[in-house]
Design a protein around this motif. Structure first.
Motif, PDB file in Angstrom:
ATOM      1  N   GLY A 196       0.782  -1.227   0.000  1.00  0.00           N
ATOM      2  CA  GLY A 196       0.000   0.000   0.000  1.00  0.00           C
ATOM      3  C   GLY A 196       0.813   1.275   0.000  1.00  0.00           C
ATOM      4  O   GLY A 196       0.251   2.360   0.138  1.00  0.00           O
ATOM      5  N   LEU A 197       2.144   1.177  -0.175  1.00  0.00           N
ATOM      6  CA  LEU A 197       2.989   2.374  -0.197  1.00  0.00           C
ATOM      7  C   LEU A 197       2.841   3.089  -1.533  1.00  0.00           C
ATOM      8  O   LEU A 197       3.098   2.502  -2.591  1.00  0.00           O
ATOM      9  N   PRO A 198       2.438   4.376  -1.526  1.00  0.00           N
ATOM     10  CA  PRO A 198       2.278   5.100  -2.789  1.00  0.00           C
ATOM     11  C   PRO A 198       3.614   5.562  -3.354  1.00  0.00           C
ATOM     12  O   PRO A 198       4.558   5.841  -2.604  1.00  0.00           O
ATOM     13  N   SER A 199       3.679   5.646  -4.670  1.00  0.00           N
ATOM     14  CA  SER A 199       4.890   6.135  -5.346  1.00  0.00           C
ATOM     15  C   SER A 199       4.501   7.030  -6.505  1.00  0.00           C
ATOM     16  O   SER A 199       3.465   6.842  -7.140  1.00  0.00           O
ATOM     17  N   TYR A 200       5.335   8.035  -6.751  1.00  0.00           N
ATOM     18  CA  TYR A 200       5.189   8.864  -7.948  1.00  0.00           C
ATOM     19  C   TYR A 200       6.579   9.324  -8.365  1.00  0.00           C
ATOM     20  O   TYR A 200       7.341   9.792  -7.514  1.00  0.00           O
ATOM     21  N   PRO A 201       6.928   9.158  -9.654  1.00  0.00           N
ATOM     22  CA  PRO A 201       6.173   8.521 -10.741  1.00  0.00           C
ATOM     23  C   PRO A 201       5.879   7.050 -10.428  1.00  0.00           C
ATOM     24  O   PRO A 201       6.482   6.481  -9.528  1.00  0.00           O
ATOM     25  N   PRO A 202       4.953   6.426 -11.199  1.00  0.00           N
ATOM     26  CA  PRO A 202       4.599   5.028 -10.929  1.00  0.00           C
ATOM     27  C   PRO A 202       5.827   4.126 -10.976  1.00  0.00           C
ATOM     28  O   PRO A 202       6.692   4.273 -11.840  1.00  0.00           O
ATOM     29  N   ALA A 203       5.896   3.196 -10.027  1.00  0.00           N
ATOM     30  CA  ALA A 203       7.010   2.252  -9.987  1.00  0.00           C
ATOM     31  C   ALA A 203       6.718   1.075 -10.911  1.00  0.00           C
ATOM     32  O   ALA A 203       5.566   0.655 -11.067  1.00  0.00           O
ATOM     33  N   ASP A 204       7.758   0.547 -11.532  1.00  0.00           N
ATOM     34  CA  ASP A 204       7.604  -0.583 -12.439  1.00  0.00           C
ATOM     35  C   ASP A 204       6.979  -1.776 -11.723  1.00  0.00           C
ATOM     36  O   ASP A 204       7.361  -2.123 -10.603  1.00  0.00           O
ATOM     37  N   GLY A 205       6.001  -2.388 -12.368  1.00  0.00           N
ATOM     38  CA  GLY A 205       5.394  -3.591 -11.829  1.00  0.00           C
ATOM     39  C   GLY A 205       4.323  -3.354 -10.789  1.00  0.00           C
ATOM     40  O   GLY A 205       3.733  -4.309 -10.275  1.00  0.00           O
ATOM     41  N   GLU A 206       4.035  -2.098 -10.451  1.00  0.00           N
ATOM     42  CA  GLU A 206       3.016  -1.800  -9.448  1.00  0.00           C
ATOM     43  C   GLU A 206       1.727  -1.321 -10.114  1.00  0.00           C
ATOM     44  O   GLU A 206       1.750  -0.761 -11.216  1.00  0.00           O
ATOM     45  N   GLU A 207       0.618  -1.522  -9.421  1.00  0.00           N
ATOM     46  CA  GLU A 207      -0.684  -1.115  -9.931  1.00  0.00           C
ATOM     47  C   GLU A 207      -0.805   0.410  -9.882  1.00  0.00           C
ATOM     48  O   GLU A 207      -0.516   1.028  -8.851  1.00  0.00           O
ATOM     49  N   THR A 208      -1.217   1.024 -10.987  1.00  0.00           N
ATOM     50  CA  THR A 208      -1.352   2.481 -11.017  1.00  0.00           C
ATOM     51  C   THR A 208      -2.605   2.915 -10.257  1.00  0.00           C
ATOM     52  O   THR A 208      -3.577   2.166 -10.143  1.00  0.00           O
ATOM     53  N   ALA A 209      -2.553   4.154  -9.740  1.00  0.00           N
ATOM     54  CA  ALA A 209      -3.677   4.689  -8.968  1.00  0.00           C
ATOM     55  C   ALA A 209      -3.604   6.201  -8.990  1.00  0.00           C
ATOM     56  O   ALA A 209      -2.514   6.788  -9.099  1.00  0.00           O
ATOM     57  N   GLU A 210      -4.781   6.838  -8.903  1.00  0.00           N
ATOM     58  CA  GLU A 210      -4.822   8.293  -8.828  1.00  0.00           C
ATOM     59  C   GLU A 210      -4.375   8.748  -7.438  1.00  0.00           C
ATOM     60  O   GLU A 210      -4.803   8.202  -6.419  1.00  0.00           O
ATOM     61  N   MET A 211      -3.513   9.762  -7.416  1.00  0.00           N
ATOM     62  CA  MET A 211      -2.934  10.259  -6.172  1.00  0.00           C
ATOM     63  C   MET A 211      -3.194  11.751  -6.016  1.00  0.00           C
ATOM     64  O   MET A 211      -3.420  12.474  -6.998  1.00  0.00           O
ATOM     65  N   LEU A 212      -3.142  12.199  -4.782  1.00  0.00           N
ATOM     66  CA  LEU A 212      -3.075  13.629  -4.496  1.00  0.00           C
ATOM     67  C   LEU A 212      -1.668  13.925  -4.004  1.00  0.00           C
ATOM     68  O   LEU A 212      -1.173  13.291  -3.063  1.00  0.00           O
ATOM     69  N   PHE A 213      -1.019  14.863  -4.675  1.00  0.00           N
ATOM     70  CA  PHE A 213       0.357  15.241  -4.336  1.00  0.00           C
ATOM     71  C   PHE A 213       0.343  16.625  -3.714  1.00  0.00           C
ATOM     72  O   PHE A 213      -0.171  17.577  -4.299  1.00  0.00           O
ATOM     73  N   TYR A 214       0.909  16.737  -2.503  1.00  0.00           N
ATOM     74  CA  TYR A 214       1.035  18.024  -1.809  1.00  0.00           C
ATOM     75  C   TYR A 214       2.488  18.474  -1.842  1.00  0.00           C
ATOM     76  O   TYR A 214       3.397  17.677  -1.587  1.00  0.00           O
ATOM     77  N   ALA A 215       2.709  19.746  -2.166  1.00  0.00           N
ATOM     78  CA  ALA A 215       4.047  20.322  -2.098  1.00  0.00           C
ATOM     79  C   ALA A 215       3.948  21.610  -1.289  1.00  0.00           C
ATOM     80  O   ALA A 215       3.085  22.450  -1.562  1.00  0.00           O
ATOM     81  N   PRO A 216       4.786  21.794  -0.263  1.00  0.00           N
ATOM     82  CA  PRO A 216       4.695  23.007   0.555  1.00  0.00           C
ATOM     83  C   PRO A 216       5.030  24.249  -0.264  1.00  0.00           C
ATOM     84  O   PRO A 216       5.924  24.227  -1.111  1.00  0.00           O
ATOM     85  N   LEU A 217       4.295  25.312  -0.005  1.00  0.00           N
ATOM     86  CA  LEU A 217       4.590  26.597  -0.629  1.00  0.00           C
ATOM     87  C   LEU A 217       5.588  27.324   0.263  1.00  0.00           C
ATOM     88  O   LEU A 217       5.256  27.787   1.350  1.00  0.00           O
ATOM     89  N   VAL A 218       6.843  27.384  -0.188  1.00  0.00           N
ATOM     90  CA  VAL A 218       7.913  28.022   0.584  1.00  0.00           C
ATOM     91  C   VAL A 218       8.321  29.301  -0.123  1.00  0.00           C
ATOM     92  O   VAL A 218       8.685  29.280  -1.296  1.00  0.00           O
TER      93      VAL A 218
END
Length: 288
Positions: A196-218
């Motif tokens: 269940g560990l999410p990865s982005y970009p998608p890792a080879d051999g893993e099931e793709t899934a829609e993600m929400l990506f947060y990046a701090p505004l610095v």
């Protein structure tokens, strides 16, 4: 006995309760745990040093920690504290280290060194629907060293308590849409490992899934006094000017965002070029 130094990031609960954890390898060296002299070396808002000495007690029933620490109001969750045990003086010194230039992270001013991962996990986004969703992404998602976080969108309903029934699904969708509109999160296609560990970009051999990506505004932060406040960023409903926000690795701004950025340049709403890896968030109304 030589001086022992350690460094750790403070949590919101520790700041609220006025306590400071003491590393396990340091606690046994303190000869008088019932009355520990603590020297807090801190530069408020990065100004000249202001030292404060208090007598604390070391509680080691559960986790070794000092109590009764008067944390200054400009120390926010995630701020790094350097702890040193100085046996010659029989004192513990707690020291913050000023940044060369103060930074504003998602509206909160940081004047001292901090841990980006701890800042992301310890942020309190409030109890609104959008806050509950952002809280899930930042606290339960996969957090990277730069403070960015990734969470599988399919798990939002269960984790946030929203999304049950037609009304819940509507509220959850609105909350996610608002966070995307405000530039807090970006929707990307990642992947999930067998655990269940999410990865982005998608890792080879893993099931793709829609993600929400947060990046701090610095961004650079002026001194808090210039805003007539303490730099906590806790404001009521207000308009936010257009700004640039970091995208996930490999992602680029959409044609619409490029067009909006060009319009903002032409009307002098912004003067920053849109570099690769960033998107433009247009002016919008934010609910505190």
């Amino acid at each position: 006995m030589r001086t022992v130094n350690r460094r750790l990031a403070l949590t919101r609960a520790q700041l609220t309760d006025g306590v400071c954890p003491v590393p396990d390898d340091l606690a046994p060296r303190i000869p008088h745990p019932e009355a520990v002299t603590v020297v807090l070396e801190h530069r408020p808002h990065g100004s000249p040093p202001a030292g404060q000495t208090v007598t604390s007690a070391l509680d080691d029933q559960d986790v070794s920690q000092l109590s009764g620490i008067p944390w200054p109001p400009d120390i926010h969750p995630g701020t790094l504290i350097r702890i040193s045990w100085q046996p010659a003086k029989d004192e513990i010194h707690l020291r913050t280290v000023p940044l060369d230039e103060p930074l504003r992270i998602d509206g909160v001013d940081y004047f001292h060194e901090y841990d980006p991962m701890a800042v992301t996990r310890e942020f309190d986004p409030g109890r609104s629907n959008r806050g509950r969703v952002l809280n899930v992404v930042r606290r339960q998602g996969r957090v990277y060293e730069d403070g960015s976080a990734l969470f599988a969108e399919a798990g939002l309903a269960a984790a946030s308590g929203l999304g049950r029934g037609a009304k819940g699904a509507f509220l959850l969708k609105n909350a996610v849409d608002q966070l995307i509109r405000e530039g807090y999160v970006t929707r990307v296609t990642g992947s999930l490992s067998a655990s269940g560990l999410p990865s982005y970009p998608p890792a080879d051999g893993e099931e793709t899934a829609e993600m929400l990506f947060y990046a701090p505004l610095v961004e650079p932060a002026p001194l808090a006094e210039a805003f007539g406040g303490d730099g906590t960023g806790e404001r009521r409903e207000h308009w936010v000017s257009g700004f640039l926000r970091k995208l996930p690795p490999g992602a680029q701004a959409s044609e619409r965002q490029l067009s909006l950025h060009q319009q903002a340049l032409e009307t002098a709403q912004i003067d920053e070029p849109l570099e690769p890896g960033y998107t433009f968030v247009k002016k919008h109304h934010r609910h505190g």
